[in-house]
Each structure stands twice: as C-alpha cells, then as structure tokens.
Design an enzyme around this catalytic site. Sequence first.
Site, PDB file in Angstrom:
ATOM      1  N   ALA A   1     -19.283  -3.499  17.579  1.00  0.00           N
ATOM      2  CA  ALA A   1     -18.679  -2.534  18.523  1.00  0.00           C
ATOM      3  C   ALA A   1     -17.657  -3.264  19.395  1.00  0.00           C
ATOM      4  CB  ALA A   1     -19.767  -1.922  19.392  1.00  0.00           C
TER       5      ALA A   1
ATOM      6  N   GLU B   1      -3.984  -5.380  -2.336  1.00  0.00           N
ATOM      7  CA  GLU B   1      -4.641  -6.560  -1.767  1.00  0.00           C
ATOM      8  C   GLU B   1      -5.700  -6.057  -0.778  1.00  0.00           C
ATOM      9  OE1 GLU B   1      -2.849  -5.388   1.745  1.00  0.00           O
ATOM     10  OE2 GLU B   1      -4.259  -7.041   1.638  1.00  0.00           O
ATOM     11  N   PHE B   2      -6.707  -6.884  -0.530  1.00  0.00           N
ATOM     12  CA  PHE B   2      -7.754  -6.527   0.436  1.00  0.00           C
ATOM     13  C   PHE B   2      -7.917  -7.652   1.454  1.00  0.00           C
ATOM     14  CE2 PHE B   2      -8.973  -2.689  -1.660  1.00  0.00           C
ATOM     15  CZ  PHE B   2      -8.722  -2.916  -3.011  1.00  0.00           C
TER      16      PHE B   2
ATOM     17  N   THR C   1       0.844  -1.202   0.000  1.00  0.00           N
ATOM     18  CA  THR C   1       0.000   0.000   0.000  1.00  0.00           C
ATOM     19  C   THR C   1       0.874   1.245   0.000  1.00  0.00           C
ATOM     20  OG1 THR C   1      -1.587  -1.239   1.313  1.00  0.00           O
ATOM     21  CG2 THR C   1      -1.870   1.152   1.259  1.00  0.00           C
TER      22      THR C   1
ATOM     23  N   ARG D   1       0.460  -6.373  16.040  1.00  0.00           N
ATOM     24  CA  ARG D   1       0.773  -4.988  15.615  1.00  0.00           C
ATOM     25  C   ARG D   1      -0.420  -4.070  15.896  1.00  0.00           C
ATOM     26  NH1 ARG D   1       2.912  -6.115   9.608  1.00  0.00           N
ATOM     27  NH2 ARG D   1       1.372  -7.781   9.821  1.00  0.00           N
TER      28      ARG D   1
ATOM     29  N   GLY E   1      -7.377  -2.039  15.508  1.00  0.00           N
ATOM     30  CA  GLY E   1      -5.899  -2.057  15.540  1.00  0.00           C
ATOM     31  C   GLY E   1      -5.425  -2.740  14.264  1.00  0.00           C
TER      32      GLY E   1
ATOM     33  N   CYS F   1      -2.869  -2.363   9.382  1.00  0.00           N
ATOM     34  CA  CYS F   1      -3.351  -1.593   8.222  1.00  0.00           C
ATOM     35  C   CYS F   1      -4.209  -0.381   8.548  1.00  0.00           C
ATOM     36  CB  CYS F   1      -4.090  -2.531   7.276  1.00  0.00           C
ATOM     37  SG  CYS F   1      -3.000  -3.772   6.604  1.00  0.00           S
TER      38      CYS F   1
ATOM     39  N   PHE G   1     -18.519  -5.168   9.726  1.00  0.00           N
ATOM     40  CA  PHE G   1     -17.778  -4.074  10.378  1.00  0.00           C
ATOM     41  C   PHE G   1     -18.705  -3.170  11.186  1.00  0.00           C
ATOM     42  CE2 PHE G   1     -13.299  -4.340   9.017  1.00  0.00           C
ATOM     43  CZ  PHE G   1     -13.434  -5.585   8.403  1.00  0.00           C
TER      44      PHE G   1
HETATM   45  C1  UDX Z   1      -7.845  -4.803   7.084  1.00  0.00           C
HETATM   46  C2  UDX Z   1      -8.853  -4.747   5.928  1.00  0.00           C
HETATM   47  O1  UDX Z   1     -10.071  -5.363   6.341  1.00  0.00           O
HETATM   48  C3  UDX Z   1      -8.273  -5.493   4.726  1.00  0.00           C
HETATM   49  O2  UDX Z   1      -9.168  -5.367   3.634  1.00  0.00           O
HETATM   50  C4  UDX Z   1      -6.925  -4.866   4.354  1.00  0.00           C
HETATM   51  O3  UDX Z   1      -6.350  -5.556   3.257  1.00  0.00           O
HETATM   52  C5  UDX Z   1      -5.980  -4.925   5.529  1.00  0.00           C
HETATM   53  O4  UDX Z   1      -6.575  -4.269   6.674  1.00  0.00           O
HETATM   54  P1  UDX Z   1      -7.097  -6.504   8.935  1.00  0.00           P
HETATM   55  O5  UDX Z   1      -6.394  -5.325   9.493  1.00  0.00           O
HETATM   56  O6  UDX Z   1      -6.359  -7.786   8.769  1.00  0.00           O
HETATM   57  O7  UDX Z   1      -7.703  -6.149   7.454  1.00  0.00           O
HETATM   58  O8  UDX Z   1      -8.316  -6.833   9.913  1.00  0.00           O
HETATM   59  P2  UDX Z   1      -9.845  -6.423   9.958  1.00  0.00           P
HETATM   60  O9  UDX Z   1     -10.625  -7.662  10.041  1.00  0.00           O
HETATM   61  O10 UDX Z   1     -10.174  -5.431   8.916  1.00  0.00           O
HETATM   62  O11 UDX Z   1      -9.963  -5.692  11.401  1.00  0.00           O
HETATM   63  C6  UDX Z   1      -9.254  -4.492  11.585  1.00  0.00           C
HETATM   64  C7  UDX Z   1      -9.536  -4.028  13.019  1.00  0.00           C
HETATM   65  O12 UDX Z   1     -10.908  -3.617  13.142  1.00  0.00           O
HETATM   66  C8  UDX Z   1      -9.320  -5.121  14.077  1.00  0.00           C
HETATM   67  O13 UDX Z   1      -8.710  -4.548  15.215  1.00  0.00           O
HETATM   68  C9  UDX Z   1     -10.735  -5.575  14.413  1.00  0.00           C
HETATM   69  O14 UDX Z   1     -10.861  -6.067  15.738  1.00  0.00           O
HETATM   70  C10 UDX Z   1     -11.514  -4.272  14.251  1.00  0.00           C
HETATM   71  N1  UDX Z   1     -12.924  -4.480  13.924  1.00  0.00           N
HETATM   72  C11 UDX Z   1     -13.244  -5.044  12.731  1.00  0.00           C
HETATM   73  C12 UDX Z   1     -13.911  -4.076  14.826  1.00  0.00           C
HETATM   74  O15 UDX Z   1     -13.611  -3.571  15.907  1.00  0.00           O
HETATM   75  N2  UDX Z   1     -15.221  -4.251  14.511  1.00  0.00           N
HETATM   76  C13 UDX Z   1     -15.608  -4.824  13.326  1.00  0.00           C
HETATM   77  O16 UDX Z   1     -16.803  -4.975  13.109  1.00  0.00           O
HETATM   78  C14 UDX Z   1     -14.588  -5.243  12.419  1.00  0.00           C
END
Ligand code: UDX
Length: 419
Positions: free
Chosen positions: A241, A139-140, A117, A316, A246, A249, A238
């Site tokens: 709550a 990537e996602f 990114t 992280r 964290g 990304c 997403f």
């Molecule tokens: C994220 C993006 O989802 C992904 O598309 C991108 O490529 C990389 O960053 P990731 O960081 O691996 O992926 O985890 P993700 O599942 O997105 O959760 C990110 C943070 O949000 C976590 O700390 C998670 O606990 C928090 N979260 C997620 C919430 O608090 N509530 C939710 O409903 C979803």
Amino acid sequence: MMRIGIIGMGYVGLSTAVVLADQGNEMVCVDVDMKKLEMLKRGKPPIYEKGMEEMLNRNLNRMTMTADYKDLADADILFICVPTPTKDGRCDTSYVKAAAKAINDANLKGIPVIKSTMPPTAIEDVSKVLGKMPVMNPEFLKEGTALEDTIRPDRVVIGADNIKDFEKLKEIWSFTNAPIIMASPAEASIIKYASNSFLATKVSFINEIADLCERIPNCDVGVIAKGMGMDRRIGDKFLNAGPGYGGSCFPKDTEELRNLARNIGRPMNIVDAAVSTNCRRPVEMVNKLKELMGSIRGKRIGVLGIAFKANTDDTRESVSIKIMEELVKEGAIVVAYDPKAKATIEGINQVNMKEECIRDSEGIIIATEWEEFRGLENALEGKYVLDTRRILNPELMDPRYFSTIGRGKETSKKAKTTY
Ligand code: UDX
C-alpha cells in the site's frame, strides 16, 4: 548469433540492446536524438538503471549507434521500441508509424518486431505501412530492475502470424529459458494491457484495504497483505500500500485499455474503478498531512523522493510530483530531495542533501521508498511526518506527529513474537 536492429533507445530499447549484445549478437541501435547517441557511444547511458553502465561498456564493441536506417540493411530482426504516448486518452502510434515508414523506405528485409505497447487496431494500421504483419513481442520490464527483468523474464510473449517469424523470435530469447507464450499479435497486445491493468488494479485494491485498516483499531495493512500474499492464487507482489501508482506505463496502459473497451462497447468497470481510486490519492495524502498538522499554508514542507518509485530517476506520472503540486496549491513552501531524480516543477526548491530537506521543514512527506530514507526516525524527531511508503518503524515515532498508510489506531498490543 544474429545482427539485430533496435529502433528507439529508451528504457526498453536500451535494455533490449545491451542484453542481446551481451548474448553475443551484433546490435545496430537507431535513435533520432544525436545527443543520446553521442552519450551511448561514450558508454554513458542516458537513464539511471542499476548495472546498465557496466553492461553497456562491456558490449560497446558490438553496438553501432546511428541515426541512419540504412545501417540496418543486413539486420535479421528490427525491434521497434519507440514511445507510444497517450494523446487525448488514445494511444499515439505516430512514432511507430514513422519507424515503419523509414523501414519501408530503406527497403529493409529484417523481421519487424514491435516492443512498444499498442492496441490491436493500431497493429493493423502499422502492418499497412510495413506491407506485412509485424511480430508483437511486448516487454514486461519494471524500471529499476530493467536488465534483470529482460534477462530473467517470467515469460516471453511472441505474437506472430507465421511460424518462421515465431521461431526466429523464440531463438533470440531462448537464452532466458523462460516459458514462451505463442499468440497472435492481437493476443500479445492484450496480454500486455491486461497484465499492467491487473497489476494497477491490485495496487489500487490494497490501497483501498489500507484506507479501511486506518479506520479499524489494531489493524495494519502490512499484516493483511502478508496474510493475503501467502495464498498462491493471490501472490505476495504488488500488495504494498502506498500513495498510489505512477510511472510511464500503468497510467497510460490502463487509460488505453479502458478506451479500447469503451469503444468496443464493453467498458472495463473494474479498471475504471481502480483508476479513479488512484487519481484521488495525491489529494488524500495531502489531507492526511493536514489532519496531522492543520493548515499548511505558508509552512515549509520537505518531500523526500521525487522519482515515481525507488531505484529509478524517472519522474513520469510520479505521485510525489502530484503531491507537491497539491502542496503548492495549498500555499505550502515545498523543498524536495531525491538521490537520482531531477524535477523542474514550478514552485519547488530541490536540494542536494536529505538533511537540508529535513532541517528547516515543519512537515516531512516520504513519497518514494528509497533505501536511504529508512532509519530516519531519529532525524525526524520534532517534525510532523507523513510516511506514504511505510518505510519508517511506527513504534519509534511519536503518534502525535506521525501518520502513515494503512495503520489503524493501536488500542491493544498483539502478542509480540518474532517469526
Ligand atoms: C510496470 C510493470 O510492472 C512492467 O511489467 C511494465 O513492463 C511496465 O510498467 P514500472 O511502471 O516500471 O513497470 O514500475 P512498477 O514496479 O510496476 O510500479 C508501478 C507503480 O506502482 C509505481 O508507482 C509503484 O510505486 C507502484 N506500486 C507498485 C505500488 O504502489 N505498490 C506495489 O506493491 C507495487
């Protein structure tokens, strides 16, 4: 099938390498970390991801692990998947530039494709090192479902400045049958930043709604999220709550988008607000525990979960670690348990069993939503409990010793029907 180079064998590089190998491509995997390469040669992934070990071992015969760029000589494609950390709030593209220089020095002919990114301005810089505009193929993948998200993405974004490169990338990802977004490299970069920042904003939004629900009798954010999520324009993902987001990304990508926007003179006020809401949350979680049990100085607090979310060993920017640092600051004695994550933090004693973490603690914080923390209601009897992930059943907990996220005082029952 093609011969494909992967530069940087982290979450993204490794997931991309094993999935494309599984599709029959010959993979040449480059990394500077010899220890990591040795582990990979032995079929041992350096990260925990469900299904990774099996898929790696199934494809080892198609994967060359090397530190030498010359081994990329006849690769058709060169995926650059090295880290782009944030340094002083800016995207540090030094690893990408180093990879680009090494590609140039080795006179490699493969199409350079950036998965890391990075903002549009940085892509321009890298194109100068490469002597051509690279393709941006962000990537996602979410950690914990990295392979699934690579095999079945919602969409494939290809940012290319010529049709030949675009068609080549389209061919590689055709097995996913996912819709392809044809973009410029700059658009591909902004799609990534905007998507992650929007998701982070969505999380901060539902966390603020949760704070509201805690102050409205008979109001539970879980019901609000359900009612919101059924609107297809909002979507039900997403909207969980919790203690705040964290990971490697969201914090990084929101920071970089805000910087990029501020430097252009059009600040992202909404993302600014989402980030400041998120930054306050670890302290707010410790305050909720103190509301429950009074001063925590000298008291033993057990923290269940160290990873930034369930099903990963990645710590992280983990909110759990931020909460534990606050607990230590307040003079608590902190003991932590996580089924996969390891955390070497000052003043934290990590134990190998959740029972040990719970046994002698006066207060318990559930900080990561690991499946094995469900159903602990009885085991937590007599303890002060703060469930920041809403995985316990509040009706089985004594409200005098229990606090969670987004649940107002219950003064009247709602009609209990099972849907
Ligand atoms: C994220 C993006 O989802 C992904 O598309 C991108 O490529 C990389 O960053 P990731 O960081 O691996 O992926 O985890 P993700 O599942 O997105 O959760 C990110 C943070 O949000 C976590 O700390 C998670 O606990 C928090 N979260 C997620 C919430 O608090 N509530 C939710 O409903 C979803």
